[in-house]
Motif scaffolding. Structure first.
Motif, PDB file in Angstrom:
ATOM      1  N   GLU A  18       0.824  -1.207   0.000  1.00  9.51           N
ATOM      2  CA  GLU A  18       0.000   0.000   0.000  1.00  9.51           C
ATOM      3  C   GLU A  18       0.855   1.252   0.000  1.00  9.51           C
ATOM      4  N   PHE A  19       0.557   2.196  -0.872  1.00 11.60           N
ATOM      5  CA  PHE A  19       1.243   3.488  -0.886  1.00 11.60           C
ATOM      6  C   PHE A  19       0.889   4.274   0.369  1.00 11.60           C
ATOM      7  N   ILE A  20       1.914   4.888   0.980  1.00 16.26           N
ATOM      8  CA  ILE A  20       1.717   5.684   2.188  1.00 16.26           C
ATOM      9  C   ILE A  20       2.026   7.147   1.934  1.00 16.26           C
ATOM     10  N   ALA A  21       3.206   7.431   1.401  1.00 18.38           N
ATOM     11  CA  ALA A  21       3.625   8.808   1.239  1.00 18.38           C
ATOM     12  C   ALA A  21       4.757   8.888   0.227  1.00 18.38           C
ATOM     13  N   ALA A  22       4.883  10.069  -0.384  1.00 19.08           N
ATOM     14  CA  ALA A  22       5.979  10.314  -1.315  1.00 19.08           C
ATOM     15  C   ALA A  22       6.424  11.762  -1.195  1.00 19.08           C
ATOM     16  N   ILE A  23       7.702  11.979  -1.504  1.00 15.09           N
ATOM     17  CA  ILE A  23       8.253  13.327  -1.513  1.00 15.09           C
ATOM     18  C   ILE A  23       9.065  13.503  -2.774  1.00 15.09           C
ATOM     19  N   THR A  24       8.799  14.607  -3.431  1.00 17.47           N
ATOM     20  CA  THR A  24       9.518  14.935  -4.642  1.00 17.47           C
ATOM     21  C   THR A  24       9.411  16.442  -4.815  1.00 17.47           C
ATOM     22  N   PRO A  51       7.351  19.181  -6.743  1.00 15.29           N
ATOM     23  CA  PRO A  51       7.369  20.258  -5.780  1.00 15.29           C
ATOM     24  C   PRO A  51       6.776  19.973  -4.410  1.00 15.29           C
ATOM     25  N   GLY A  52       6.402  18.740  -4.089  1.00 11.95           N
ATOM     26  CA  GLY A  52       5.751  18.599  -2.803  1.00 11.95           C
ATOM     27  C   GLY A  52       5.737  17.205  -2.219  1.00 11.95           C
ATOM     28  N   THR A  53       4.849  17.025  -1.265  1.00 13.46           N
ATOM     29  CA  THR A  53       4.657  15.748  -0.595  1.00 13.46           C
ATOM     30  C   THR A  53       3.234  15.260  -0.835  1.00 13.46           C
ATOM     31  N   TYR A  54       3.077  13.959  -0.773  1.00 13.06           N
ATOM     32  CA  TYR A  54       1.799  13.329  -1.077  1.00 13.06           C
ATOM     33  C   TYR A  54       1.562  12.223  -0.064  1.00 13.06           C
ATOM     34  N   TYR A  55       0.299  12.064   0.335  1.00  7.05           N
ATOM     35  CA  TYR A  55      -0.052  11.084   1.358  1.00  7.05           C
ATOM     36  C   TYR A  55      -1.315  10.325   0.973  1.00  7.05           C
ATOM     37  N   SER A  56      -1.399   9.106   1.494  1.00  9.77           N
ATOM     38  CA  SER A  56      -2.656   8.377   1.369  1.00  9.77           C
ATOM     39  C   SER A  56      -3.647   8.927   2.394  1.00  9.77           C
ATOM     40  N   ASP A  57      -4.908   8.704   2.149  1.00 11.15           N
ATOM     41  CA  ASP A  57      -5.941   9.190   3.072  1.00 11.15           C
ATOM     42  C   ASP A  57      -5.795   8.552   4.449  1.00 11.15           C
ATOM     43  N   VAL A  89      -3.226   7.938   6.212  1.00  8.03           N
ATOM     44  CA  VAL A  89      -2.179   8.468   7.093  1.00  8.03           C
ATOM     45  C   VAL A  89      -2.103   9.985   7.072  1.00  8.03           C
ATOM     46  N   GLN A  90      -2.870  10.622   6.179  1.00  7.25           N
ATOM     47  CA  GLN A  90      -2.864  12.090   6.091  1.00  7.25           C
ATOM     48  C   GLN A  90      -3.118  12.702   7.467  1.00  7.25           C
ATOM     49  N   ASN A 119       2.973   9.496  13.782  1.00 11.17           N
ATOM     50  CA  ASN A 119       2.355   9.861  15.053  1.00 11.17           C
ATOM     51  C   ASN A 119       0.976   9.230  15.180  1.00 11.17           C
ATOM     52  N   SER A 120       0.466   9.207  16.393  1.00  9.48           N
ATOM     53  CA  SER A 120      -0.886   8.688  16.659  1.00  9.48           C
ATOM     54  C   SER A 120      -1.079   7.312  16.032  1.00  9.48           C
ATOM     55  N   LEU A 121      -0.142   6.439  16.272  1.00  9.32           N
ATOM     56  CA  LEU A 121      -0.176   5.127  15.639  1.00  9.32           C
ATOM     57  C   LEU A 121      -1.330   4.276  16.144  1.00  9.32           C
ATOM     58  N   LYS A 122      -1.875   3.492  15.225  1.00  9.66           N
ATOM     59  CA  LYS A 122      -3.019   2.629  15.505  1.00  9.66           C
ATOM     60  C   LYS A 122      -2.625   1.178  15.204  1.00  9.66           C
TER      61      LYS A 122
END
Length: 122
Positions: free
Chosen positions: A46-52, A54-60, A62-63, A82-85
């Motif tokens: 599952e995709f979580i996050a990416a950085i490039t 011009p910006g950063t991107y998150y899945s819903d 973990v946003q 943070n706020s791990l489940k």
């Protein structure tokens, strides 16, 4: 040859925090898209996050709780969680795409780390 080495996983209680690191060699993180994926038992990666640029991107999922960043001087990407489940429990993988165009599919990425286990207890 590009290599990615993750660290920072472990066992944490509900609501706790962890920071994962991904040290890269063979290519600069500043000229690449760095991403984090995770895979729980019996589930797809599952995709979580990416950085490039011009910006950063998150899945819903973990946003607002996770933050991806990078230190160009250390050639390292990070994932602050943070706020791990309990549902965040998975093996977390760092990935690199030698392009500034990011993707959300595992097939978009050419290089992968070995993975680090994150377990959240309730």
């Amino acid at each position: 040859q590009v290599q990615l080495v993750e660290s920072g996983g472990g066992l944490v209680q509900l609501g706790g925090s962890l920071r994962l690191s991904c040290a890269a060699s063979g290519r600069t993180v500043s000229s690449s898209t760095m991403a984090w994926f995770r895979q729980a038992p019996g589930k797809e990666r599952e995709f979580i996050a990416a950085i490039t640029w011009p910006g950063t991107y998150y899945s819903d999922s973990v946003q607002g709780r996770f933050t991806i960043s990078r230190d160009n001087a250390k050639n390292t990407a990070y994932l602050r969680m943070n706020s791990l489940k309990p549902e965040d429990t998975a093996v977390y993988y760092c990935a690199l795409r030698p392009s500034r165009w990011y993707g959300k599919e595992a097939s978009d990425y050419d290089y992968w780390g070995q993975g680090t286990q994150v377990t959240v207890s309730s």
